[in-house]
Design a protein around this motif. Structure first.
Motif, PDB file in Angstrom:
ATOM      1  N   LEU A   1       0.815  -1.068  -0.022  1.00  0.00           N
ATOM      2  CA  LEU A   1       0.078   0.040   0.075  1.00  0.00           C
ATOM      3  C   LEU A   1       0.938   1.202   0.010  1.00  0.00           C
ATOM      4  O   LEU A   1       0.440   2.257  -0.695  1.00  0.00           O
ATOM      5  CB  LEU A   1      -1.075   0.171   1.091  1.00  0.00           C
ATOM      6  N   ARG A   2       1.971   1.170   0.586  1.00  0.00           N
ATOM      7  CA  ARG A   2       2.979   2.373   0.845  1.00  0.00           C
ATOM      8  C   ARG A   2       3.589   2.590  -0.847  1.00  0.00           C
ATOM      9  O   ARG A   2       3.691   3.597  -1.021  1.00  0.00           O
ATOM     10  CB  ARG A   2       4.009   2.240   1.820  1.00  0.00           C
ATOM     11  N   ALA A   3       3.853   1.325  -1.402  1.00  0.00           N
ATOM     12  CA  ALA A   3       4.571   1.748  -2.642  1.00  0.00           C
ATOM     13  C   ALA A   3       3.868   1.912  -3.792  1.00  0.00           C
ATOM     14  O   ALA A   3       4.208   2.333  -4.827  1.00  0.00           O
ATOM     15  CB  ALA A   3       5.341   0.321  -2.750  1.00  0.00           C
ATOM     16  N   LEU A   4       2.601   1.534  -3.734  1.00  0.00           N
ATOM     17  CA  LEU A   4       1.428   1.891  -4.794  1.00  0.00           C
ATOM     18  C   LEU A   4       1.654   3.414  -5.449  1.00  0.00           C
ATOM     19  O   LEU A   4       1.521   4.217  -4.671  1.00  0.00           O
ATOM     20  CB  LEU A   4      -0.059   1.389  -4.569  1.00  0.00           C
ATOM     21  N   ARG A   5       1.559   3.437  -6.684  1.00  0.00           N
ATOM     22  CA  ARG A   5       1.685   4.683  -7.444  1.00  0.00           C
ATOM     23  C   ARG A   5       0.162   5.163  -7.283  1.00  0.00           C
ATOM     24  O   ARG A   5      -0.997   4.476  -6.945  1.00  0.00           O
ATOM     25  CB  ARG A   5       2.035   4.519  -8.727  1.00  0.00           C
ATOM     26  N   PRO A   6      -0.179   6.626  -7.742  1.00  0.00           N
ATOM     27  CA  PRO A   6      -1.437   6.921  -7.598  1.00  0.00           C
ATOM     28  C   PRO A   6      -2.431   6.061  -8.354  1.00  0.00           C
ATOM     29  O   PRO A   6      -1.695   5.820  -9.578  1.00  0.00           O
ATOM     30  CB  PRO A   6      -1.158   8.501  -7.895  1.00  0.00           C
ATOM     31  N   PHE A   7      -3.719   5.974  -8.070  1.00  0.00           N
ATOM     32  CA  PHE A   7      -4.737   5.371  -8.884  1.00  0.00           C
ATOM     33  C   PHE A   7      -4.287   3.666  -8.770  1.00  0.00           C
ATOM     34  O   PHE A   7      -4.888   3.320  -9.762  1.00  0.00           O
ATOM     35  CB  PHE A   7      -4.811   6.124 -10.047  1.00  0.00           C
ATOM     36  N   GLY A   8      -3.257   3.424  -8.064  1.00  0.00           N
ATOM     37  CA  GLY A   8      -3.118   1.981  -8.112  1.00  0.00           C
ATOM     38  C   GLY A   8      -3.998   0.947  -7.510  1.00  0.00           C
ATOM     39  O   GLY A   8      -4.932   1.567  -6.643  1.00  0.00           O
ATOM     40  N   ARG A   9      -3.922  -0.243  -7.661  1.00  0.00           N
ATOM     41  CA  ARG A   9      -4.974  -1.171  -7.084  1.00  0.00           C
ATOM     42  C   ARG A   9      -3.888  -2.452  -6.622  1.00  0.00           C
ATOM     43  O   ARG A   9      -2.887  -2.775  -6.884  1.00  0.00           O
ATOM     44  CB  ARG A   9      -5.469  -1.915  -8.423  1.00  0.00           C
ATOM     45  N   LEU A  10      -4.707  -2.901  -5.421  1.00  0.00           N
ATOM     46  CA  LEU A  10      -3.918  -4.127  -4.709  1.00  0.00           C
ATOM     47  C   LEU A  10      -5.120  -5.275  -4.866  1.00  0.00           C
ATOM     48  O   LEU A  10      -6.267  -5.081  -4.563  1.00  0.00           O
ATOM     49  CB  LEU A  10      -3.615  -3.653  -3.385  1.00  0.00           C
ATOM     50  N   VAL A  11      -4.617  -6.427  -5.158  1.00  0.00           N
ATOM     51  CA  VAL A  11      -5.738  -7.536  -5.193  1.00  0.00           C
ATOM     52  C   VAL A  11      -4.984  -8.739  -4.189  1.00  0.00           C
ATOM     53  O   VAL A  11      -3.751  -9.059  -4.594  1.00  0.00           O
ATOM     54  CB  VAL A  11      -5.942  -8.106  -6.511  1.00  0.00           C
ATOM     55  N   ALA A  12      -5.736  -9.218  -3.610  1.00  0.00           N
ATOM     56  CA  ALA A  12      -5.192 -10.452  -2.795  1.00  0.00           C
ATOM     57  C   ALA A  12      -6.002 -11.542  -2.729  1.00  0.00           C
ATOM     58  O   ALA A  12      -7.212 -11.048  -2.650  1.00  0.00           O
ATOM     59  CB  ALA A  12      -4.883  -9.912  -1.343  1.00  0.00           C
ATOM     60  N   ASN A  13      -5.547 -12.793  -2.806  1.00  0.00           N
ATOM     61  CA  ASN A  13      -6.532 -14.109  -2.883  1.00  0.00           C
ATOM     62  C   ASN A  13      -6.288 -14.812  -1.560  1.00  0.00           C
ATOM     63  O   ASN A  13      -4.836 -14.925  -1.256  1.00  0.00           O
ATOM     64  CB  ASN A  13      -6.451 -14.724  -4.407  1.00  0.00           C
ATOM     65  N   ALA A  14      -7.256 -15.585  -1.041  1.00  0.00           N
ATOM     66  CA  ALA A  14      -6.920 -16.410  -0.048  1.00  0.00           C
ATOM     67  C   ALA A  14      -7.706 -17.515   0.095  1.00  0.00           C
ATOM     68  O   ALA A  14      -8.807 -17.601  -0.206  1.00  0.00           O
ATOM     69  CB  ALA A  14      -7.278 -15.555   1.430  1.00  0.00           C
ATOM     70  N   VAL A  15      -7.383 -18.712   0.383  1.00  0.00           N
ATOM     71  CA  VAL A  15      -7.913 -19.937   0.467  1.00  0.00           C
ATOM     72  C   VAL A  15      -8.026 -20.562   1.960  1.00  0.00           C
ATOM     73  O   VAL A  15      -8.834 -21.401   1.974  1.00  0.00           O
ATOM     74  CB  VAL A  15      -7.484 -20.993  -0.477  1.00  0.00           C
ATOM     75  N   THR A  16      -7.173 -20.261   2.841  1.00  0.00           N
ATOM     76  CA  THR A  16      -7.387 -20.720   4.272  1.00  0.00           C
ATOM     77  C   THR A  16      -7.956 -19.708   5.240  1.00  0.00           C
ATOM     78  O   THR A  16      -8.220 -18.619   4.744  1.00  0.00           O
ATOM     79  CB  THR A  16      -5.926 -20.902   4.832  1.00  0.00           C
TER      80      THR A  16
END
Length: 399
Positions: free
Chosen positions: A336-351
């Motif tokens: 989140l700190r590194a993302l450029r402006p208008f950036g997106r983060l997606v995380a997937n989880a199965v446990t």
């Protein structure tokens, strides 16, 4: 104080001095210093200005050109300086008011005129300074490609890729030294291409898929297209993930826990010049990802040996981040700190544990939390039934 223009970047073709517009000739005749390759200088032998020849690599010239500020400098390049040429680098190196561009007809324009193809309807590509596999995402039945060559071996290299990809019946035309007195043309089919040519060539390909071939889409690749060890982001989830990541031209993705590279590869296939860095600690998986990247037309996928968040500190800032493995609070915070402006983060989880973390992250940072369940029809004895895959929880965030 306004910046004074002192640097002219002049496009020139195989027709040499005679093919230049009067304004381009005037710029070159007024220049104190002319920079170019041997072929460029040979096109204007009568100029009395100081001559400088391109060094190799090109970047070695940057500071030398800066040191010429205050003199009238002209740089000779091939064709249109701002279309797969050195012009983009000059535009980035100097203030807008310092540089003036003088385009010549590009190889793409000349090739389409020779082929009677609409330039708006072809894919314009280059393998000059790039792996030939970069053209693979653009192979599609009835697609037309115009490709700038690396050298005289490029047509044979592309013909081999066409054969290996199920496009052996594609028509190939190689146009050499277009516009000059030695212009030449060779026509053939990828299946039996044996032609040789000079280094200054452009390849036109009218793609035709062979009978029985199933051309790969740009995105939505079947899982079978990848070498993998069973642990990968499957096709349906991969498409939902890419939709959230929103690939766009020139954007950079961090693919954390890259595995076999499926998400990073499809990201790069989805948009021209998109880049991806895969972070993967397992050497066998990195090797697998590298093979997949070459086979599937993303040969410039960068692969990093490391784990997040430690491996992230020296990387260029991303436009998007996918966390497919190694999910923890520290990694999310670093991304989140590194993302450029208008950036997106997606995380997937199965446990259950990682699902809980995603719920906490969504409560703290906002975004969307989605549970994705996919079932596929498979044989059940003499009949068919639905076999569910493990459900996946996905958090997507645009901070």
């Amino acid at each position: 104080m306004p910046v004074t223009a002192w640097l002219d970047v002049v496009g020139i073709g195989a027709d040499g001095w005679d093919g230049l517009a009067p304004a381009s000739r005037a710029v070159l005749e007024a220049a104190e210093v002319v920079i170019g390759g041997d072929r460029h200088h040979a096109c204007a032998p009568h100029l009395t200005s100081e001559r400088i020849h391109w060094p190799s690599p090109f970047r070695a010239m940057v500071e030398e050109i800066r040191g010429l500020r205050g003199r009238r400098v002209a740089v000779l390049v091939t064709g249109d300086p701002l279309w797969y040429s050195a012009g983009a680098r000059f535009a980035a190196m100097f203030a807008p008011g310092e540089v003036t561009f003088h385009p010549h007809l590009s190889a793409f324009q000349l090739a389409c005129a020779r082929m009677r193809w609409s330039l708006a309807d072809v894919e314009t590509l280059t393998v000059h300074g790039r792996p030939a596999e970069a053209v693979l995402p653009f192979l599609a039945d009835r697609a037309r490609l115009v490709i700038l060559a690396r050298d005289g071996r490029t047509p044979a290299e592309l013909a081999e890729l066409l054969r290996e990809s199920g496009f052996a019946g594609s028509a190939m035309t190689v146009l050499d030294a277009m516009g000059g007195p030695d212009e030449a043309r060779q026509d053939g089919v990828a299946r039996d291409w044996t032609g040789t040519t000079g280094d200054l060539n452009t390849i036109c390909i009218d793609c035709r898929a062979d009978p029985g071939t199933r051309p790969l889409p740009r995105t939505g690749l079947p899982d079978s297209a990848f070498q993998h060890d069973g642990k990968m982001t499957k096709r349906e989830l991969r498409m939902i993930t890419l939709a959230r990541l929103a690939p766009r031209r020139g954007a950079l993705l961090w693919d954390i826990g890259a595995g076999c590279g499926s998400v990073g590869i499809e990201w790069m296939r989805a948009a021209r010049d998109a880049r991806a860095i895969g972070i993967e600690p397992d050497p066998a998986r990195r090797a697998m990802a590298a093979r997949n990247a070459t086979r599937l037309g993303a040969p410039r996928l960068a692969l990093i040996d490391g784990t997040a968040p430690q491996a992230l500190s020296e990387l260029p800032a991303p436009d998007a981040v996918f966390i497919g493995g190694g999910l923890d609070r520290e990694t999310v915070a670093a991304c989140l700190r590194a993302l450029r402006p208008f950036g997106r983060l997606v995380a997937n989880a199965v446990t259950l544990e990682s699902e809980t973390l995603l719920a906490e992250m969504q409560a703290e940072h906002g975004g969307d939390l989605t549970r994705i369940a996919v079932s596929r029809a498979e044989p059940v004895g003499r009949f068919r039934g639905w076999r569910p895959a493990m459900p996946v929880t996905q958090w997507s965030c645009e901070p």
